[in-house]
Write an enzyme that holds these catalytic residues in place. Structure first.
Site, PDB file in Angstrom:
ATOM      1  N   HIS A  96      14.217 -19.242  26.447  1.00 20.56           N
ATOM      2  CA  HIS A  96      14.813 -19.471  25.128  1.00 20.56           C
ATOM      3  C   HIS A  96      15.406 -20.875  25.098  1.00 20.56           C
ATOM      4  CE1 HIS A  96      17.581 -19.039  21.718  1.00 20.56           C
ATOM      5  NE2 HIS A  96      16.792 -18.066  21.308  1.00 20.56           N
ATOM      6  N   GLU A 144       9.448 -20.682  18.378  1.00 21.76           N
ATOM      7  CA  GLU A 144      10.567 -21.023  17.493  1.00 21.76           C
ATOM      8  C   GLU A 144      10.890 -22.507  17.632  1.00 21.76           C
ATOM      9  OE1 GLU A 144      13.389 -17.115  17.322  1.00 21.76           O
ATOM     10  OE2 GLU A 144      13.666 -18.417  19.042  1.00 21.76           O
ATOM     11  N   GLY A 181      15.055 -18.747  12.102  1.00 24.34           N
ATOM     12  CA  GLY A 181      15.531 -18.856  10.729  1.00 24.34           C
ATOM     13  C   GLY A 181      15.403 -17.603   9.896  1.00 24.34           C
ATOM     14  N   SER A 203      21.190 -14.393  14.625  1.00 23.78           N
ATOM     15  CA  SER A 203      22.325 -14.623  13.733  1.00 23.78           C
ATOM     16  C   SER A 203      22.096 -13.985  12.368  1.00 23.78           C
ATOM     17  CB  SER A 203      22.590 -16.119  13.574  1.00 23.78           C
ATOM     18  OG  SER A 203      21.464 -16.790  13.044  1.00 23.78           O
TER      19      SER A 203
END
Length: 237
Positions: A96, A144, A181, A203
């Site tokens: 990540h 990502e 996103g 998030s």
């Protein structure tokens, strides 16, 4: 035996936004949504919650957020793969952007996971990196762009389609997750319609006003988009 995931699937990574009972409650919401919509949900649990969550779920697949390519013995503060598996981990998230590995170390860590039959979910931050990582034949790839992570701004459909085509040309058996996103059900819907096998959020869920409700919204959108995509494919064929 290694746990296998199939499309469509969803990944939830609370990172350090949540901890303790709040993480456990979110995992239980993921379990309910996975059963309700009959999809695989990957839950990247904090190390401290892996055993508690793994003992409480059936449909959810529990991932560790990292591990080290060490073997039993010396290694204070390192994350031992065997210990993760003993705690109930079924797979591991690697590389990540918040916990990057150089390529040589990534190769070693993927090999250690394969030895223990742990599912490998490997991240890449660009198409170029994705091609290299796909050569390792991970079970799942997450692509990502780092500049989109945590921003609430999702990648375009054209970018997602290109990513999927590129990875499948290198490793046809690897499932592709695009996620950066993702902040609501509509983002999930667009990712799946664009061709991704799965998507997910961190998030977008953990910082939502109602995290458990957002899990429901996103997994429902995943199921709906995948079914719509399958129907369109049948009509074309």
């Amino acid at each position: 035996m290694k746990k296998r995931v199939k499309a469509p699937f969803f990944e939830i990574g609370p990172k350090s936004y949540l901890y303790g009972d709040k993480v456990f409650s979110l995992a239980m919401a993921a379990e309910r949504a996975a059963n309700r919509y009959q999809v695989d949900v990957l839950f990247t649990a904090p190390f401290t919650e892996i055993r508690r969550i793994s003992e409480a779920v059936n449909r959810v697949i529990v991932l560790a957020p990292h591990m080290d390519a060490i073997r039993p013995g010396r290694g204070v503060a390192s994350i031992l793969p065997e210990a993760l598996k003993a705690a109930g981990t079924q797979g591991v998230l690697l590389n990540h952007c918040e916990k990057p590995l150089n390529f040589g170390r990534l190769v070693e860590t993927v090999q250690r996971a394969d030895e223990l039959e742990l599912m490998t979910v490997v991240c890449a931050g660009s198409l170029r990196e994705a091609v290299a990582v796909a050569g390792l034949s991970p079970d799942v790839m997450i692509v990502e762009p780092p500049e989109l992570v945590g921003t609430g701004k999702a990648a375009s459909s054209d970018v997602i389609s290109q990513v999927v085509r590129t990875i499948r040309s290198v490793s046809p058996e690897t499932l592709v997750l695009t996620a950066a996103g993702v902040s609501n059900g509509q983002d999930v819907y667009q990712n799946i319609l664009a061709g991704a096998d799965g998507t997910g959020a961190s998030s977008g869920i953990a910082c939502a006003e109602d995290p458990e409700g957002m899990v429901e919204e996103m997994v429902r959108a995943l199921r709906s988009a995948y079914d719509e995509r399958a129907l369109k494919t049948c009509r074309i064929s």
